[in-house]
Scaffold this motif. Structure first.
Motif, PDB file in Angstrom:
ATOM      1  N   PHE A 285     -22.994  10.235  19.401  1.00  0.00           N
ATOM      2  CA  PHE A 285     -23.104   8.840  19.510  1.00  0.00           C
ATOM      3  C   PHE A 285     -22.051   8.685  20.749  1.00  0.00           C
ATOM      4  O   PHE A 285     -20.898   8.653  20.462  1.00  0.00           O
ATOM      5  N   ALA A 286     -22.492   8.042  21.831  1.00  0.00           N
ATOM      6  CA  ALA A 286     -21.726   7.771  22.989  1.00  0.00           C
ATOM      7  C   ALA A 286     -21.145   6.602  22.677  1.00  0.00           C
ATOM      8  O   ALA A 286     -21.714   5.557  22.242  1.00  0.00           O
ATOM      9  N   GLN A 287     -19.734   6.569  23.311  1.00  0.00           N
ATOM     10  CA  GLN A 287     -19.086   5.049  23.249  1.00  0.00           C
ATOM     11  C   GLN A 287     -18.671   4.804  24.864  1.00  0.00           C
ATOM     12  O   GLN A 287     -18.820   5.418  25.619  1.00  0.00           O
ATOM     13  N   GLU A 288     -18.570   3.489  24.877  1.00  0.00           N
ATOM     14  CA  GLU A 288     -18.476   3.097  26.136  1.00  0.00           C
ATOM     15  C   GLU A 288     -17.273   3.676  26.845  1.00  0.00           C
ATOM     16  O   GLU A 288     -17.234   3.773  28.009  1.00  0.00           O
ATOM     17  N   GLU A 289     -16.276   3.943  26.201  1.00  0.00           N
ATOM     18  CA  GLU A 289     -14.995   4.816  26.701  1.00  0.00           C
ATOM     19  C   GLU A 289     -15.158   6.043  27.399  1.00  0.00           C
ATOM     20  O   GLU A 289     -14.433   6.735  27.982  1.00  0.00           O
ATOM     21  N   ASP A 290     -16.556   6.704  27.005  1.00  0.00           N
ATOM     22  CA  ASP A 290     -16.946   8.088  27.564  1.00  0.00           C
ATOM     23  C   ASP A 290     -17.367   8.198  28.938  1.00  0.00           C
ATOM     24  O   ASP A 290     -17.708   9.012  29.697  1.00  0.00           O
ATOM     25  N   SER A 291     -17.624   6.655  29.419  1.00  0.00           N
ATOM     26  CA  SER A 291     -17.895   6.684  30.837  1.00  0.00           C
ATOM     27  C   SER A 291     -17.108   7.365  31.719  1.00  0.00           C
ATOM     28  O   SER A 291     -15.855   6.724  31.713  1.00  0.00           O
ATOM     29  N   ALA A 292     -17.556   8.289  32.626  1.00  0.00           N
ATOM     30  CA  ALA A 292     -16.661   8.833  33.484  1.00  0.00           C
ATOM     31  C   ALA A 292     -17.478   9.991  34.012  1.00  0.00           C
ATOM     32  O   ALA A 292     -18.647   9.820  34.215  1.00  0.00           O
ATOM     33  N   MET A 293     -16.788  10.679  35.005  1.00  0.00           N
ATOM     34  CA  MET A 293     -17.189  11.790  35.631  1.00  0.00           C
ATOM     35  C   MET A 293     -17.026  13.073  35.041  1.00  0.00           C
ATOM     36  O   MET A 293     -16.194  13.325  34.680  1.00  0.00           O
ATOM     37  N   TYR A 294     -17.906  13.915  34.805  1.00  0.00           N
ATOM     38  CA  TYR A 294     -17.933  15.289  34.133  1.00  0.00           C
ATOM     39  C   TYR A 294     -18.191  16.361  35.009  1.00  0.00           C
ATOM     40  O   TYR A 294     -19.351  16.239  35.582  1.00  0.00           O
ATOM     41  N   TYR A 295     -17.418  17.135  35.050  1.00  0.00           N
ATOM     42  CA  TYR A 295     -17.626  18.630  35.797  1.00  0.00           C
ATOM     43  C   TYR A 295     -17.625  19.662  34.745  1.00  0.00           C
ATOM     44  O   TYR A 295     -16.708  19.795  33.773  1.00  0.00           O
TER      45      TYR A 295
END
Lengths: 110, 113
Positions: free
Chosen positions: A76-86
């Motif tokens: 369940f994604a949350q808005e605060e998960d917005s980011a760049m992932y490597y």
């Protein structure tokens, strides 16, 4: 050559939806796998590593040696998960030498 | 704890010049790694310093050199700058050469004109 592929440069989901960020790595022995994350205006930081089999901020990642994949998932994604992932494997005794993928920008819409 | 600190944050150089970037590791860390991050790309490993010696090196020419001081801080030097050297240079520190978690600085943005 050791390579990491993150096929999606951009990934958009709505809040509450499941999210999966894909990572495939070239096989070379038994690499140690990491996911690093960079939130807006913050520095790059470790999210999780496969060896500890932990769940961080609701994210998990399973190492599939047969498919040489290490996909990052969250139910369940949350808005605060917005980011760049490597995705970043570390091969053999390379210690500080991580091989980073190109990264995936995750945007979670309200 | 200030974490990993890097200086300068931004700098502009012209082709052929030389540049020195500096890094102070997180308190308690003794190993420093340097990465180059071009626009739109993931970080690329340059080299790692431990016990004041270069221990690992990525696929970078000899124009890239470094140093680690007894207090564990480190410098990255790039000679004969090329336009393609324009990038964000990241420093990361860890506890021990095999430390599993790298702590990154905010980077030094180098522009070569």
């Amino acid at each position: 050559a050791q390579r990491v592929t993150q096929p999606e440069k951009l990934l958009s989901v709505f809040k509450g939806a499941p999210v999966e960020l894909k990572c495939n790595y070239s096989y070379s022995g038994s690499p140690e796998l990491f996911w690093y994350v960079q939130y807006s205006r913050q520095r790059l930081q470790l999210l999780l590593r496969h060896i500890s089999r932990e769940s961080i901020k609701g994210f998990t990642a399973d190492l599939n040696k047969g498919e040489t994949s290490f996909h990052l998932k969250k139910p369940f994604a949350q808005e605060e998960d917005s980011a760049m992932y490597y995705c970043a494997p570390r091969y053999g005794t390379s210690y500080g030498k991580l091989t980073f993928g190109q990264g995936t920008i995750l945007t979670v819409h309200p | 704890d200030a974490g990993v600190t890097q200086s300068p944050t931004h700098l502009i150089k012209t082709r052929g010049q030389q540049v020195t970037l500096r890094c102070s590791p997180k308190s308690g860390h003794d190993t420093v790694s340097w990465y180059q991050q071009a626009l739109g790309q993931g970080p690329q490993f340059i080299f790692q310093y431990y016990e004041e010696e270069e221990r690992q090196r990525g696929n970078f020419p000899d124009r890239f050199s470094g140093h680690q001081f007894p207090n564990y801080s480190s410098e990255l030097n790039v000679n004969a700058l090329l336009l393609g050297d324009s990038a964000l240079y990241l420093c990361a520190s860890s506890r021990g050469q095999g430390g599993r978690e790298l702590f990154f600085g905010e980077g030094s943005r180098l522009t070569v004109l």
